[in-house]
Design a protein around this motif. Structure first.
Motif, mmCIF file in Angstrom:
data_model
loop_
_atom_site.group_PDB
_atom_site.id
_atom_site.type_symbol
_atom_site.label_atom_id
_atom_site.label_comp_id
_atom_site.label_asym_id
_atom_site.label_seq_id
_atom_site.Cartn_x
_atom_site.Cartn_y
_atom_site.Cartn_z
ATOM 1 N N HIS A 20 0.811 -1.068 0.008
ATOM 2 C CA HIS A 20 -0.041 0.157 -0.033
ATOM 3 C C HIS A 20 0.909 1.339 -0.079
ATOM 4 O O HIS A 20 0.541 2.176 -0.562
ATOM 5 C CB HIS A 20 -1.159 -0.116 1.150
ATOM 6 C CG HIS A 20 -2.222 -0.635 0.884
ATOM 7 N ND1 HIS A 20 -3.118 -0.439 0.019
ATOM 8 C CD2 HIS A 20 -2.757 -1.884 1.484
ATOM 9 C CE1 HIS A 20 -4.167 -1.060 0.171
ATOM 10 N NE2 HIS A 20 -4.013 -2.052 1.052
ATOM 11 N N GLU A 73 -5.412 2.562 -6.129
ATOM 12 C CA GLU A 73 -5.825 1.050 -5.724
ATOM 13 C C GLU A 73 -5.394 -0.015 -6.831
ATOM 14 O O GLU A 73 -5.040 -0.975 -6.524
ATOM 15 C CB GLU A 73 -7.492 0.776 -5.459
ATOM 16 C CG GLU A 73 -7.915 1.616 -4.096
ATOM 17 C CD GLU A 73 -7.064 1.191 -2.953
ATOM 18 O OE1 GLU A 73 -6.419 0.273 -2.843
ATOM 19 O OE2 GLU A 73 -6.949 2.319 -2.311
ATOM 20 N N ARG A 77 -3.083 -3.097 -6.521
ATOM 21 C CA ARG A 77 -3.166 -4.749 -7.236
ATOM 22 C C ARG A 77 -2.090 -5.069 -7.948
ATOM 23 O O ARG A 77 -1.453 -6.242 -8.246
ATOM 24 C CB ARG A 77 -4.555 -4.464 -7.745
ATOM 25 C CG ARG A 77 -5.766 -4.464 -6.949
ATOM 26 C CD ARG A 77 -7.144 -4.896 -7.466
ATOM 27 N NE ARG A 77 -7.408 -3.757 -8.430
ATOM 28 C CZ ARG A 77 -8.049 -2.582 -8.141
ATOM 29 N NH1 ARG A 77 -8.436 -2.304 -6.806
ATOM 30 N NH2 ARG A 77 -8.338 -1.721 -9.276
ATOM 31 N N GLY A 112 -10.774 -0.533 1.998
ATOM 32 C CA GLY A 112 -10.326 -0.586 0.672
ATOM 33 C C GLY A 112 -11.191 -0.927 -0.143
ATOM 34 O O GLY A 112 -12.505 -1.482 0.325
ATOM 35 N N ASN A 116 -9.596 -4.881 -4.275
ATOM 36 C CA ASN A 116 -8.617 -5.238 -3.245
ATOM 37 C C ASN A 116 -8.937 -6.260 -2.235
ATOM 38 O O ASN A 116 -8.102 -7.129 -2.043
ATOM 39 C CB ASN A 116 -8.248 -3.653 -2.672
ATOM 40 C CG ASN A 116 -7.767 -2.964 -3.362
ATOM 41 O OD1 ASN A 116 -7.561 -2.925 -4.577
ATOM 42 N ND2 ASN A 116 -6.772 -2.142 -2.521
#
Length: 231
Positions: A20, A73, A77, A112, A116
Motif C-alpha cells: 500500500h 488502488e 493490485r 479498501g 482489493n
C-alpha cells in the motif's frame, strides 16, 4: 443470538502495508506530491476519499478524488500482480479455523475497494471462512465512523453487542467502540498512546490489546462477549 467476528483486513489479517505504501508513493509521486511513511501510518485504515482532499487541497473536485483513488488502488493490485509478498499474520489462520468450527459467523469490513478485498482474500485462500465482505468505499463516511461495522453486523444478522471487531488501526477501534462493539487491538496499535487517547475519548465496550493473535485465548473472547472489563 448470533455471535460474529468482524475482521479488518489490511494489517489485521495480512501485512499489506509495504504494498500500500508503495502504491501511495507511486500515485502521489506522479503528481509531484511528497508522501512520507509517517503520513502513511497516520492515515492507515482511513478512506481514500477523506485522505486525498487533505493531501491535494479541499478545492480538489470530487471527480478528481475518485479517479486518483482508483489509480492508487490499481497501483496496489499491480504490486500484488508483480509479486509483492502477502501472508496471514501470526495466529490468524488458527483463529479463522477456531471461530469457524465454533459456528461463529465471520466477516471482513475494510476501507479498501472490493477489488482489493477480493484480490487479497483470494491470494490468501481464506474466502470460505467469511459470511460477508464489506467495503467502506461506498459509504458516506469511513472509519472511524461506525457505519461499516454496523452494516457488516446487519449482513451477518448479528446485534452490535454480539460482535467483536479485530483491528490494527486506531480509526477502526474507534469505529468499533462507536458501534457499541467490543474489540481487539492487534500489532503495534496494542501499545500505542494514540489508542489510549481514543479509548479515553470514546467510552464503550471493552477493548483487548494483544501484540499478535497467537497471544489470544478463548477465555478472553468469552470475556469480551460478556462485556466485562479485561483483567
Amino acid at each position: 443470538m448470533t455471535q460474529a467476528i468482524l475482521w479488518d483486513l489490511d494489517g489485521t489479517i495480512a501485512d499489506t502495508a509495504p504494498a500500500h505504501f508503495a502504491a501511495w508513493q507511486e500515485t502521489m509521486g506522479n503528481l509531484g506530491v511528497s508522501y512520507s511513511h509517517a503520513r502513511f501510518m497516520a492515515d492507515f485504515g482511513r478512506n481514500n476519499g477523506e485522505i486525498l482532499p487533505e493531501l491535494l487541497g479541499s478545492e480538489t473536485k470530487p471527480e478528481r478524488i475518485h479517479a486518483l483513488s482508483l489509480e492508487k488502488e490499481a497501483a496496489f493490485r499491480q504490486q500484488l500482480h508483480n509479486g509483492a509478498h502477502i501472508a496471514l499474520l501470526p495466529g490468524v489462520a488458527e483463529w479463522l479455523m477456531r471461530f469457524d468450527e465454533a459456528g461463529i459467523r465471520q466477516g471482513v469490513g475494510s476501507s479498501g475497494p472490493m477489488a482489493n478485498i477480493v484480490a487479497i482474500i483470494q491470494a490468501l485462500a481464506v474466502g470460505d471462512y467469511f459470511y460477508g465482505l464489506l467495503t467502506g468505499i461506498r459509504l458516506p463516511k469511513g472509519k472511524p465512523h461506525p457505519a461499516i461495522f454496523l452494516n457488516l453486523a446487519a449482513a451477518l444478522e448479528a446485534e452490535p453487542e454480539d460482535c467483536i471487531v479485530i483491528e490494527d488501526s486506531v480509526h477502526g477501534i474507534e469505529a468499533a467502540r462507536r458501534a457499541g462493539m467490543a474489540s481487539i487491538a492487534v500489532g503495534s496499535l496494542s501499545q500505542s498512546a494514540r489508542l489510549d487517547a481514543a479509548l479515553a475519548q470514546h467510552s464503550g465496550p471493552p477493548c483487548l490489546r494483544v501484540a499478535q493473535l497467537t497471544e489470544l485465548t478463548w477465555t478472553q473472547i468469552e470475556t469480551l462477549w460478556s462485556n466485562q472489563a479485561i483483567p
